[in-house]
Design a protein around this motif. Structure first.
Motif, short mmCIF file in Angstrom:
data_model
loop_
_atom_site.label_atom_id
_atom_site.label_comp_id
_atom_site.label_asym_id
_atom_site.label_seq_id
_atom_site.Cartn_x
_atom_site.Cartn_y
_atom_site.Cartn_z
N ASN A 102 0.78 -1.01 -0.10
CA ASN A 102 -0.01 0.03 -0.04
C ASN A 102 0.95 1.39 0.06
O ASN A 102 0.58 2.33 -0.62
CB ASN A 102 -1.09 -0.18 1.13
N PHE A 103 2.04 1.27 0.90
CA PHE A 103 2.87 2.36 0.80
C PHE A 103 3.69 2.58 -0.59
O PHE A 103 3.94 3.73 -0.94
CB PHE A 103 3.72 2.19 1.95
N ASP A 104 3.83 1.37 -1.44
CA ASP A 104 4.42 1.35 -2.59
C ASP A 104 3.82 2.43 -3.61
O ASP A 104 4.26 2.91 -4.50
CB ASP A 104 4.72 0.20 -3.07
N GLN A 105 2.32 2.21 -3.45
CA GLN A 105 1.49 2.93 -4.24
C GLN A 105 1.31 4.43 -4.35
O GLN A 105 0.96 4.99 -5.16
CB GLN A 105 0.22 1.96 -4.48
N VAL A 106 1.20 4.84 -3.23
CA VAL A 106 1.01 6.12 -2.88
C VAL A 106 1.62 7.34 -3.15
O VAL A 106 3.32 7.06 -3.41
CB VAL A 106 0.43 6.43 -1.40
N ASN A 107 1.10 8.53 -3.32
CA ASN A 107 2.21 9.64 -3.19
C ASN A 107 2.91 9.89 -2.09
O ASN A 107 2.53 9.69 -1.19
CB ASN A 107 1.32 10.94 -3.57
N ASP A 108 4.17 10.11 -2.38
CA ASP A 108 5.14 10.12 -1.24
C ASP A 108 5.46 8.94 -0.81
O ASP A 108 5.99 8.66 0.26
CB ASP A 108 4.69 11.10 -0.35
N GLY A 109 5.25 7.78 -1.67
CA GLY A 109 5.55 6.37 -1.26
C GLY A 109 6.80 6.02 -1.84
O GLY A 109 7.54 7.09 -2.16
N THR A 110 7.15 4.61 -1.82
CA THR A 110 8.47 4.44 -2.17
C THR A 110 8.85 4.63 -3.35
O THR A 110 10.12 5.46 -3.82
CB THR A 110 8.70 2.73 -1.91
N ALA A 111 8.06 4.56 -4.55
CA ALA A 111 8.57 5.06 -5.86
C ALA A 111 8.53 6.55 -6.00
O ALA A 111 9.44 7.09 -6.87
CB ALA A 111 7.46 4.49 -6.81
N ASP A 112 7.48 7.19 -5.36
CA ASP A 112 7.45 8.57 -5.68
C ASP A 112 8.66 9.43 -4.98
O ASP A 112 8.90 10.36 -5.65
CB ASP A 112 6.15 9.11 -5.03
N VAL A 113 9.17 8.84 -3.83
CA VAL A 113 10.14 9.42 -3.36
C VAL A 113 11.54 9.32 -4.26
O VAL A 113 12.19 10.26 -4.58
CB VAL A 113 10.49 8.98 -1.82
N LEU A 114 11.73 8.42 -4.99
CA LEU A 114 12.83 8.09 -5.93
C LEU A 114 12.58 9.07 -6.98
O LEU A 114 13.48 9.75 -7.53
CB LEU A 114 12.82 6.77 -6.54
N ALA A 115 11.35 9.37 -7.59
CA ALA A 115 11.05 10.14 -8.61
C ALA A 115 11.29 11.54 -8.30
O ALA A 115 12.08 12.37 -8.88
CB ALA A 115 9.57 10.30 -9.08
N GLN A 116 11.09 11.94 -6.78
CA GLN A 116 11.49 13.51 -6.28
C GLN A 116 12.75 13.40 -6.37
O GLN A 116 13.27 14.72 -6.55
CB GLN A 116 10.70 13.55 -5.08
N MET A 117 13.40 12.52 -5.78
CA MET A 117 15.06 12.62 -5.60
C MET A 117 15.54 13.01 -6.99
O MET A 117 16.90 13.59 -6.95
CB MET A 117 15.65 11.51 -4.76
N LEU A 118 15.34 12.31 -8.05
CA LEU A 118 15.58 12.48 -9.56
C LEU A 118 15.28 13.64 -10.19
O LEU A 118 15.43 14.19 -11.33
CB LEU A 118 15.58 11.37 -10.26
N HIS A 119 14.24 14.38 -9.67
CA HIS A 119 13.46 15.55 -10.19
C HIS A 119 12.82 15.40 -11.30
O HIS A 119 12.76 15.93 -12.22
CB HIS A 119 14.50 16.77 -10.29
N LEU A 120 12.28 14.18 -11.39
CA LEU A 120 11.43 13.78 -12.50
C LEU A 120 10.08 14.54 -12.64
O LEU A 120 9.42 14.94 -11.62
CB LEU A 120 10.84 12.57 -12.59
N GLN A 121 9.86 14.91 -13.90
CA GLN A 121 8.74 15.94 -14.07
C GLN A 121 7.53 15.17 -14.95
O GLN A 121 7.81 14.10 -15.48
CB GLN A 121 9.01 17.19 -14.79
N ALA A 122 6.37 15.48 -14.88
CA ALA A 122 5.26 15.03 -15.62
C ALA A 122 5.15 13.56 -15.24
O ALA A 122 5.12 12.53 -16.18
CB ALA A 122 5.39 15.07 -17.07
N VAL A 123 5.07 13.19 -13.90
CA VAL A 123 5.24 11.86 -13.56
C VAL A 123 4.16 11.13 -13.48
O VAL A 123 2.86 11.58 -13.12
CB VAL A 123 5.89 11.80 -11.89
#
Length: 263
Positions: A102-123
């Motif tokens: 459940n934490f893997d799927q949400v905003n600010d979960g495991t994947a979202d944090v990685l996207a934020q750390m790489l400054h990905l856009q239009a995610v």
């Protein structure tokens, strides 16, 4: 805020009903602490080292990403780590709660944090599930980076003990679309290819999965399970700190379970 109120708040954000059928999120051990004021130790994996830390810090809740109990128990015996965790939890009144898929799927979960750390856009999710959420994230690097620059950024941000990536003839290749998924993400390679990502950051990839990825034109980047998910635990601890909790801290005793010989 009581432990019961904290769990209610969390489950409204990351509903345990979203978990996969094989998963075991939610309460692992609840020794009667629901009405206590929450003193929370956040960790990736609940281990005896984390339990000792919780006892020393007078925490009453270990909030973990990885479940303590994955399979139905047949016995609890002296000398077994799981049995000792249970004994100490009840002896010291420390609850153990897990938020996994459940934490893997949400905003600010495991994947979202990685996207934020790489400054990905239009995610967007690699595999959507519900409410615009889902497993993994794919987005754009703006400006694009050379592969060597992307690898350096990942090394700097995640500090993995070992970074493994697909063989490529050109570290100067421009990378503009990247997919990320914390933890064991090799099973999503085919889904990632469909997103037109050029590179995929995840963990726990096997030999032939690097071959599969290369054959499909995808650069596979493996930073290891711990490095790919530990940042989301830090993010979660910060979220908890913004609530009216008695005390919260990120564990300093989380373990990678792997060591590498330095050259």
């Amino acid at each position: 805020m009581t432990i019961a109120d904290l769990i209610t708040w969390f489950e409204e954000w990351a509903n345990p009903a979203w978990c996969e059928s094989w998963d075991n999120s939610g309460w692992q051990i609840e020794p009667g602490v629901l009405e206590q004021e929450a003193r929370v130790l956040v960790c990736l994996t609940p281990t005896l080292s984390v339990m000792a830390e919780a006892i020393a810090l007078n925490a009453n809740l270990i909030f973990a990403h990885h479940p303590l109990i994955f399979h139905p128990l047949k016995s609890l015996r002296t000398g077994e780590a799981l049995a000792e965790m249970a004994r100490l939890a009840f002896t010291h009144n420390i609850g153990i709660y897990t938020a996994h898929t459940n934490f893997d799927q949400v905003n600010d979960g495991t994947a979202d944090v990685l996207a934020q750390m790489l400054h990905l856009q239009a995610v967007s999710p690699i595999v959507p599930t519900q409410l615009g959420l889902g497993y993994g994230r794919v987005g754009m690097l703006k400006p694009s980076l050379k592969l060597q620059e992307l690898l350096t950024t990942i090394q700097t941000q995640l500090r993995p003990p070992k970074l493994i990536f697909s063989p490529t003839a050109d570290l100067q290749q421009e990378i503009s679309r990247v997919a990320v998924l914390g933890g064991s993400g090799a099973g999503f390679i085919s889904a990632v290819v469909k997103t037109n990502a050029q590179a995929y950051l995840t963990a726990d990839c096997k030999f032939h999965q690097f071959q599969e990825s290369r054959d499909q034109g995808l650069i596979l980047i493996d930073v290891g399970h711990y490095a790919s998910e530990r940042p989301s635990c830090d993010c979660l601890a910060q979220k908890f700190q913004s609530l009216d909790l008695d005390w919260v801290q990120l564990s300093q005793k989380d373990e990678d379970f792997r060591q590498f010989l330095s050259h």
